[in-house]
Each structure stands twice: as C-alpha cells, then as structure tokens.
Design an enzyme around this catalytic site. Structure first.
Site, PDB file in Angstrom:
ATOM      1  N   LYS A 101       0.737  -1.317   0.300  1.00 16.89           N
ATOM      2  CA  LYS A 101       0.248  -0.826  -0.519  1.00 16.89           C
ATOM      3  C   LYS A 101       0.658   1.116   0.397  1.00 16.89           C
ATOM      4  O   LYS A 101       1.934   1.235   0.002  1.00 16.89           O
ATOM      5  CB  LYS A 101      -1.474   0.062   1.071  1.00 16.89           C
ATOM      6  N   SER A 116      -9.695  -1.326   6.940  1.00 12.43           N
ATOM      7  CA  SER A 116      -9.147  -1.268   6.158  1.00 12.43           C
ATOM      8  C   SER A 116      -8.412  -2.628   5.653  1.00 12.43           C
ATOM      9  O   SER A 116      -7.948  -2.104   3.773  1.00 12.43           O
ATOM     10  CB  SER A 116      -7.902   0.005   6.426  1.00 12.43           C
ATOM     11  N   SER A 141      -9.616   1.401   3.391  1.00 12.77           N
ATOM     12  CA  SER A 141      -8.831   1.478   2.172  1.00 12.77           C
ATOM     13  C   SER A 141      -7.805   1.600   1.169  1.00 12.77           C
ATOM     14  O   SER A 141      -6.973   1.674   0.193  1.00 12.77           O
ATOM     15  CB  SER A 141      -8.201   3.104   3.125  1.00 12.77           C
TER      16      SER A 141
END
Ligand SMILES: [Mg+2]
Ligand SMILES: [Zn+2]
Lengths: 490, 102, 487
Positions: free
Chosen positions: A79, A178, A154
């Site tokens: 990420k 997330s 996310s």
C-alpha cells in the site's frame, strides 16, 4: 505460468526448489498487470525494471546456493502509505505526490530481507481515510468482480491487486477496517494483527492508536506466512510489543491443526443489521464450524453500537494532529504564490488535500478544541474502554467471535460519496476491533445473488494470531470460497 | 446536549487546522459536520462517570532508547524534499510575528 | 503620591536544555554551531511515518532534577501533543507534558544578603522537545534550521514568589548552579541552554486600596542580565502606565513583550493573549512512563548537597565570607575538592584563599575543573598546613600549588627545590638581626627615638633581614625579634 495457479507459499517453495524462477514469477505478474491493470487501476506506481533486477538477483542467489528468505522471489505489492526508499510514497494524496522518503518502513525492510520482490505500490483512499478507495487524490480503482463497483477501502488497491492476481500477496493497513473490508469486497483474505504486533515505523499515520499493517492474500496460509515475516518487536516503534510481552509464533507451522473444543461466539442482535445475503452467508459459516465440532455461544457486546461514534472522534482527532505536518514547509506540495508564511500552510493544505481528508481534519480539530475536548474526545476514550471491556468479557465465554465484515457486498461507485455519515456507518462491523486493539481476519464465505464476494470476520483476543489463523484455516479447509475468482483473472 | 455547529465555528476550526476553505466548503462542512456530530452525540446515552479514558490498548510502559548517537540524514538528504531551500536552510516567506510557543 | 507603595510580583518559566548526547526522541546528536539541518533525521524532521522513542537518559536527568528541586515525582506520567503551526516546529505539534508532569510542587532556596535564604515555590517541572530555529536575517524571506528540533528540555514553572529583579536573578543563578551540580545540564547561557520567560506585574497600594497591573510575559530571555534588566524595566514601566492610565489586571489583558537587548527595553508583541488553542491530547505514538520506588531510589542516590545549602554551611561552619562561600560552591567539583582538603586537615580559611586565589585561576586557564588539575586534596591540605606553620609564605604557597599541578611533586619537595622554605629558626634569625642592627646604626636610632621616621626605619630594617636570607625569613618571626631588640 500464471500467478493465479499458485499461492505465495507454493510459489516460494517452487522458486526455492528452482522449479520456477523468480524472474518467471515476476514476468507472470507483469503479464497480468499489462492485461488487467488498465481496467482495475490497482497501482499508483509500478517498479517493473527494479522488480526484474531483484528477481534475477534472487535467482542468482538460489543458483549459487546462498540462503534466501521466507518470501524469496515472490511478487508482492504494498500500500502506498508505507515508506520506501525507491519511488514516491504518496498516500494517494496530491500533497505527497512527489515525496521520496529517505528511509523505509520496518515492514518494507522485513519484506526485502525475506527476499520478496516489491512490484509496485497500491492505491488507497487519501491517507487511508475511506471505505471505498474513491477518496484517492491520484487514481481510480475498481472492483475486479464488477468494474461498476468499489473495491472497498482504504486498502482497495492491495485487495484488487491480489484478487486480480497482479501479485501473489500484498500489504495493507487497517485503522477501522481498511484491510478486512476491501478483502471482503474483493474475495480475498485480509488480516489485521493485534495493535502492537507489527511495527508502524514508516507507515504514514492516520489514527496512530488504531493503525496496524497486515496482509491481503489469496489464502489463510499466505496471510499467516506474511504475518510471520512482518510481526515482531521494533525498537523504532515504541508501540510495538516486545517478545516478552507477546512472543511471535511461526504462524504457518501449526496452521492445519484444528483448534480443539472451539467455542465460537455470535452476537445475533448486532449481526441482524447486515443484508440478507450477508446474514445467510454468516449462518452458513457458523454451520461449517458446528460441523467441525465447535460449540456456538451467544455473546453480548453491549456498547458496540457506540463504536462508530467513538471511532470517528478518536481517529479524526489523531488524524488532525498527524496530518498537521503536511504544511508545504519542509516537504510535499507548496502553494505557488503564498502571500505570507501562514498562506504556505493554509493554501497548500487547502489546494492539495481532498474533501474527505479536510472533513476529518475539521472533525478532529473540533473534537480536540477548547470547550469540546471533554464532550467529544474524552468521552470517546471512555466509550473505547467500555467497548474493549465488552470484548474482554465476551472472550471469557468463547475463543473466537464470528460476524460480518460489512453490512453489504461491494457497493456502486459514487453511491455513498455524497453522504459521508452513510459511508461511516458502513464500517459498523470492523471499527470496534481497532478500538479494542484485537486481531481480526476476513475470509471469503460466499457470493451474493449478484455474484459478489462476501466476507466472514473472525476475531480473537489480543496477541492470539496463532489461534486466529488456525480457526480461519479450519473454515478454509472445509469450504471452496477462497478458490472463486473474478472473471478478469481469466 | 445537542451542539449545533454553525458556519462561524466551521471557519474558526478551519483556521485552527490551517485550511483556507472556500465558501462552498464552509457551507457543505457545516451541514456534514453537523450531521456527524449529532450522530456522535449518541455517546451521551452512556453513563461514563466511573469509566477511565482509554487512550491506548497496550499493556506496556517505559519504552526507552539508550542515549547513543545514531546516524543523521545530513543536510542534502534532509532538504531533498524541500519545496524551497536557501543554502542549508528551508526557505519560507518572511515570518513577521515571532510567536513560537515552545 | 506620598501614600503610594508597590511591590513587583514575578513568576518564571524556565527552559533548561538537558546534557544528553542525543535528542529527546531520536538518535541525532545534540548540536551547536554545525551546518544547518545537518543533525536531523526523519523523526526530528517530522517526516511522515517516523515515530519517536524516548531517550532514557533525558528522563532520568529530569527525574534527578525534579528530586533536587523537591518536586513530587509522578509515579505515572505520559506525553501529550501541543498543537500550533510554526515553521520551526516540523510536526506542527510539540511533544510535551500537559496534565501529568513528571515533577510537581517543589521549591528552590535562593540566597539573600546576610546568609539568609528565601524559598521560591515551583508549580511543575516537565520534559518536552525543543523547536528548531527560524532566522530572519536573510532579507525578504526566513530560513529554518531544524538542528535544535527535538533537543530535550526541562521546563520549570515557578509560583509568582519573587519580588525584585535581584531575586529573579538569584533564582536563575541558583537554578544554573543546581543543574550544573547535578550534571543534568551544562546550563551554558551563550549556547541558549537556559531561557527565561518572566511573568511580571505590580501590586500597588494607594490610599488604602490595592491595585494589580496587567501581567506582562517577556519572551525568551537568555542571559541573567537581560532577565534582571527586563524585570527592572517592566517594574518602572508598569508603574508609569498605571499612574497615567489606572489600568488594572483583568481577564484577557495579559500581554506579551519582547526584550530589546540594545536599548534594554521591552517591546509589545501581542496586546491580548491571543486565544491559543493548543488542543493537547495524549501522544498515541508513545507509551507512559511509570516510576517505581526502586528506580526513584536509584536516581535519588545520585543526588548531592545542593549549592545554597553548602554555601550557608561554609559561612556558618567554616566562618568563610558570603562571597568566598559563593565562589567555592559555584561548581560542584570545586566545592567537593575544597571539602576533601578540609577533611584532610587543612584550615578552611587558609585553603579557601589558596583555592580562590590560585587553584580556580589555574582551572580557568586550563578550561577544566579543580578535580582535573592533577593534584590530590591531601597534598593541597599539606601545603595549607605549611603556610599555616610559616614554613612557606602565602605567596610562595600559590607558586608551589601551580608547580604541583605541573610536576605532580609533593609541596615539601617543591618548597625545597624552589628555595621557598622560610627560616623560622629563631637562633639563626637572631644572629642575622644582630648583624643588620650593627650595620645600620642610624636606622636603629630612628626607630628607638620614636620620631617621625620610626615606622619607616623599622620597615627598612625588616627588609634588610629578609634580603639577607634571600627572602626565606619568616617575616612574622623577624618582626618579633626586632620588636624585642629595639624596645
Ligand atoms: Mg514549554
Ligand atoms: Zn533526529
């Protein structure tokens, strides 16, 4: 070859046995990326040349009989809120679009030490603030199962990359769901470790007392393998727990050993808030555990209805402070023509932050400001204590709690963007876990009538990840859901 | 204890958070934050009189490092991401009010 | 006007830089005078993803200082973030301590005239990180140097217990002595290791009524002189303003003033205490500090007798002057050296003279403290005893002390080698006196006649005797013999 045929652990074994080369694996990853990435948009940056160079280095080491790590040669995505020395670290924000960290996150170091090949950095809601990845300031990512829908967030880019087999395994971060929610929306496994289990050094903070880094993977085994690589004390993170307090296990070693005398806890009243299809998938999952000899215990989480309220105060309060440093003075975006130094702050931030980030900075600033601190922030900390105690009490009666990951399957792009509160409320099943600091895992447990994946959430007490992955593996071993793939995998 | 947030408060908070909001944003945030705060006040249903605030779930304290010098980045690395530099310094528009509160 | 009286009321906020090697939350070396932004890392630059880790030495120094200042050391303390935007503060919050400071309460005894002391109460002593520096000398823009950012500071806040510029200065000097004694700070004013912010107002009585002038905070003073002068200046200024306008202290009329070093005046910075909203909250990146009784005991064992107590004891016990006692207690090494010589048998006054007139000068020249001069307290005690016995003169003793630091030889040996042993042998001296008297009949006559020239003539004869012995005659003994022979 294609990555679709192999899990990370299989791939690693074949690479180590020199049946497949790392170069071939990376080639397979980029072949799929070339095919599917233009559609799904999982990555903010890709490191094609660097990845091949590294794969060749791993292959050379293997050929020379040199020792390699647990992820040697395996293509991995991370990420883009994890600091790397190579490429930019953007957090999906225009304010960091050109930020090149002069240091790397501890988890990145551990991945590299384990021989992983980092192929790219994945999209996310700006500063990990969101549940759909629609808040990225740089890129649009869609759900590989249905391109009209969000991948969740996310860590939407990481979930998408694994689901579309653009990599073997990925890292995400989870502040209020997330990792687990996008894993659920994309039909992959997502694991949020206990707070303190994995070093946060180099993870760009959203809510510092809630954030944890964890894996997104095709299988529980891969998630356990990744956790073994990244878990453990880090002297650079005061909030990472030392070996004496919570020793790290080899999470793969005993994975296939079922947990005997398992008591699974369910909170029917709480679960009733989920969609019909989600509830029936959950019921079916409970049946699977009963079939494996588990007892079902009804538990109560009396304060869990207040989790979203407490979370959106605590997380945004911490975020408002964590994001104060993005000011256009020392790094990051600076407004082109500030009238004075105060405008360097106010205009740079105004121009480069997206709406959701501003909204949360506003909310958190308000909650901490004089006159409101007690009513909002302090109150939320007290509610947090009640919620944590709910879990402590519940775990006196059961070994694991089963619940939905999200009330729905992946929703349509744009469906909730006009109503932030509605978006926040969809985090109902994941948020309390971060407030309590306990580990949680999302595993595919069904498909809804539209063919979209549904996730089962499994929770266990703090620092019991060894048990958590074994309980999850029991489900995986008894079902086929983890083998379902979106059409885009081909 | 319904606390409605109005546009003036939104502007005040924006100033504290160093966000130069547009009028449209002020309007939108007034409404959205109002709704979120109204929801958040649900917490007041709970009596928390005897509850300790929990800032952290961790069971640890006293995490120290030894007073041993480690590597610094050096000036060029430190300034590599700077939007503007002047020699060895970060460069900013003239600061007129010296109001550091350290 | 005749019925007007007033007193100044001052409280102090003091930031003391701790003498650690590295910063509060990262491994960067503390620096002074290095190239700008060279002693920085991701942590003290406030880069995204970086995390602070506490420097144990800083915490222990703060605990030691808190104990010495008679504070109550918290058994549980934590870190808080204090938010404000400023270019020298890279995270735009300062890691500090808000509601649970490491030390609370406590006091500092300051010496007053005549061996008395006054107790100045403390509110708190807490740890925090320093900001960097903004420079405004480059022209149309400002420059930011973050080398100082993250330096550990002990912030000490006093009650408004000081009532004169002299008392404020005395407190500052005393605190400097204390932290140096403890070794927790170099407290070098030139390097900005101590910075003061006095809060000043006046309590005025006129026609039986009391008035309080608005409180003024003077920012960032970094010398004793500026501190003392700013209080004196404010006292007069506030009195003048009051007499002119009659304005008294109210909610919200506190103001902040800066110090102008050139003309020694204060300048208004902020009229009203701008509604600061620091939004303090517990720093989630750090864990609490819990101080166990065992740990505190261990720290307590590093305490020593504080300078003011020592100073008073030297006056009372040894009969030293206030001034000499102050000089000897200014540094811990000097005081401890002095006491060791006394224990070894030296007369306190004698050794005091020896140390203040010769020892400290040498230490100063060599940039070290007494203990590093390479002389043993016992040897200095011997030297002092030799001077007491008249074996060497006071002047010779100083010369010998210096030679001791250079050669490491014993004082007796050096006195011999350097021909500094005084002759006190009465028989030997009597013979020389007789000889001198015989050779200077006129002078003898002048003395005996007791006229105008008597005193001068006696001095001449004494000088002749000393000269004949090449300066080795003990003047006291010679004088006695002369008195006897000429009476
Ligand atoms: Mg301070
Ligand atoms: Zn540093």
């Amino acid at each position: 070859m294609s990555l679709d045929e192999l899990t990370a652990i299989d791939l690693r074994e074949r690479i180590a046995a020199r049946q497949v080369s790392s170069t071939e694996a990376v080639h397979a990853a980029f072949e799929q990326i070339d095919r599917a990435e233009p559609t799904v948009g999982a990555f903010i940056s890709l490191f094609r040349d660097e990845a091949f160079a590294r794969a060749q280095e791993i292959d050379r080491r293997l050929a020379a009989g040199e020792p390699v790590g647990a992820l040697a040669g395996v293509p991995v995505a991370v990420k883009d809120n994890l600091c790397t020395r190579f490429g930019a670290t953007t957090c999906g924000s225009r304010i960091l679009e050109n930020f090149h960290a002069p240091y790397e996150a501890t988890v990145i170091r551990r991945l590299l030490d384990a021989g992983a090949v980092i192929i790219g950095k994945t999209n996310l809601d700006e500063f990990a603030m969101g549940s759909s990845t629609e808040n990225s300031g740089l890129k649009k990512t869609v759900n590989p199962w249905d391109t009209e829908r969000v991948p969740g967030g996310s860590s939407g880019g990481s979930a998408t990359a694994v689901a579309a087999r653009l990599c073997s395994i990925a890292l995400g971060s989870d502040t209020g769901g997330s990792i687990r929610q996008p894993a659920s929306f994309c039909g992959v496994v997502g694991l949020k470790p206990t707070y303190g289990r994995v070093s946060r050094y180099g993870l760009v903070a959203y809510g510092s007392s809630l954030d944890q880094i964890g894996p997104l993977a095709q299988t529980v085994t891969d998630a356990a393998l990744m956790l073994s690589v990244i878990a453990g004390h880090d002297p650079a993170d005061s909030t990472s727990v030392d070996e004496r307090t919570a020793p790290v296990a080899d999470y793969v070693a005993r994975l296939d050993e079922p947990v005997g005398g398992l008591r699974v806890g369910i909170a029917p009243a709480f679960n009733a808030g989920a969609d019909e299809s989600v509830r029936s998938a959950l019921d079916a999952a409970i049946e699977v555990y009963c079939g494996a000899g588990a007892d079902v215990v009804e538990i109560e989480l009396p304060h869990i209805d207040y989790a979203i309220a407490a979370y959106y105060v605590i997380a945004t309060a911490e975020a408002s402070s964590n994001l104060a440093r993005f000011d256009g003075v020392h790094y990051g975006y600076r407004t082109p023509n500030p009238a004075d130094y105060v405008e360097v702050y106010s205009k740079s931030r105004e121009e480069a932050f997206g709406q959701e980030v501003k909204r949360r900075i506003m909310l958190g600033t308000y909650a901490l400001s004089s006159g409101y601190y007690d009513a909002y922030y302090l109150k939320a900390l007290k509610v947090r204590n009640l919620i944590r105690n709910d879990f402590v009490k519940a775990f006196e009666r059961c070994d694991a709690i089963l619940m939905p990951v999200a009330p729905t399957t992946a929703f349509k792009i744009g469906e909730k963007t006009d109503d932030p509160l509605k978006m926040y409320l969809s985090d109902i099943y994941t948020i309390a876990v971060n407030l309590a600091g306990i580990p949680g895992l999302s595993i595919p447990c069904g498909l809804d009538p539209a063919g979209l994946p549904i996730g089962l959430q499994i929770l266990t007490p703090a620092f019991s990840e060894d048990k958590l992955v074994r309980i999850a593996r029991m489900f995986e071993a008894a079902t086929e859901w983890h083998t379902k793939k979106p059409a885009i995998v081909g | 204890m319904q606390q409605q947030i109005d546009a003036d408060q939104v502007r005040k908070v924006a100033k504290l958070g160093r966000l130069e909001l547009t009028d449209a944003e002020v309007e939108a945030f007034t409404e959205q934050l109002g709704a979120i705060l109204a929801y958040v006040e649900k917490m007041n249903e709970l009596d928390t009189t005897d509850v300790e605030p929990l800032a952290h779930c961790l069971p640890i304290s006293n995490v120290f490092r030894d007073d041993v010098v480690g590597p610094s980045l050096g000036t060029d690395n430190a300034l590599a991401n700077a939007p503007q530099r002047d020699g060895s310094f970060f460069k900013v528009p003239k600061i007129l009010d010296d109001s550091s509160g350290a | 006007m005749s019925d007007l009286s007033y007193k100044v009321i001052v409280g102090l906020e003091i930031h003391v830089q701790l003498a650690t090697r590295t910063k509060m939350f990262c491994g960067c070396a503390l620096s002074f005078g290095e190239e700008a932004n060279s002693r920085v890392c991701p942590v003290c630059l406030g880069m995204p993803g970086s995390l602070p880790v506490m420097n144990k030495q800083a915490v222990e120094y703060a605990m030691l200082a808190a104990l010495a200042l008679h504070c109550e050391v918290a058994s549980f303390t934590k870190w808080d973030r204090k938010s404000y935007y400023y270019p020298d503060l890279p995270k735009n919050y300062q890691i500090s301590q808000y509601d649970l400071p490491l030390g609370s309460g406590g006091y500092i005894e300051i010496p007053l005239e005549g061996g008395r002391t006054k107790r100045i109460r403390l509110i708190r002593a807490h740890l925090e990180e320093d900001a960097g520096k903004n420079l405004h000398t480059a022209g149309s823009f400002s420059q930011v140097d973050l080398n100082r950012a993250g330096t550990p500071l002990l912030e000490i806040v006093t009650e408004p217990d000081m009532n004169s510029a002299a008392e404020v200065r005395a407190l500052a000097v005393e605190l400097q002595r204390i932290v140096r004694y403890l070794g927790v700070s170099e407290a070098d004013m030139q390097k900005g290791h101590m910075r003061f912010e006095p809060n000043i107002n006046l309590l005025i009585e006129r026609a039986g009524l009391q008035f309080r002038t608005p409180i003024v905070e003077v920012k960032n003073l970094n010398s004793f002189r500026a501190l003392e002068r700013s209080v004196a200046y404010e006292t007069q200024r506030q009195l003048d303003v009051f007499l002119e306008t009659g304005i008294t202290m109210q909610m919200g009329n506190k103001s902040t003033r800066g110090w102008n070093d050139a003309d020694e005046t204060t300048v208004l910075q902020r009229e009203k205490e701008e509604a600061h909203d620091y939004r303090y909250f517990p720093d989630p990146d750090l864990v609490p500090v819990t101080t166990t009784p065992e740990w505190l005991d261990e720290i307590r064992s590093r305490l020593c007798e504080l300078p003011v107590a020592r100073q008073m004891r030297y006056v009372g016990e040894y009969g030293l002057s206030d001034y000499d006692a102050g000089v000897l207690t200014a540094e811990r090494a000097t005081a401890e050296f002095f006491e060791q010589t006394v224990v070894a048998g030296a007369d306190p006054k004698r050794v005091c003279n020896l140390l203040t007139q010769a020892g400290l000068k040498l230490a100063n020249e060599r940039g070290c403290d007494m203990s590093a001069l390479g002389i043993a307290p016992a040897a200095v005690a011997n030297l002092a005893q030799m001077a007491d016995a008249g074996t060497v003169s006071a002047t010779a003793a100083s010369t010998i002390l210096q030679a001791m630091t250079e050669t490491g030889k014993a004082p007796e040996l050096l006195a011999e080698e350097m021909n500094l042993v005084q002759t006190s042998d009465a028989g030997e001296l009597e013979r020389i006196v007789d000889q001198v008297l015989a050779e200077n009949v006129q002078a003898v006559e002048d003395v005996v006649s007791g006229g105008k020239k008597s005193k001068k003539a006696r001095g001449f004869l004494l000088g002749q005797v000393i000269q004949k012995t090449k300066g080795q005659a003990n003047p006291k003994v010679v004088s006695e013999i002369l008195d006897r022979k000429l009476s």
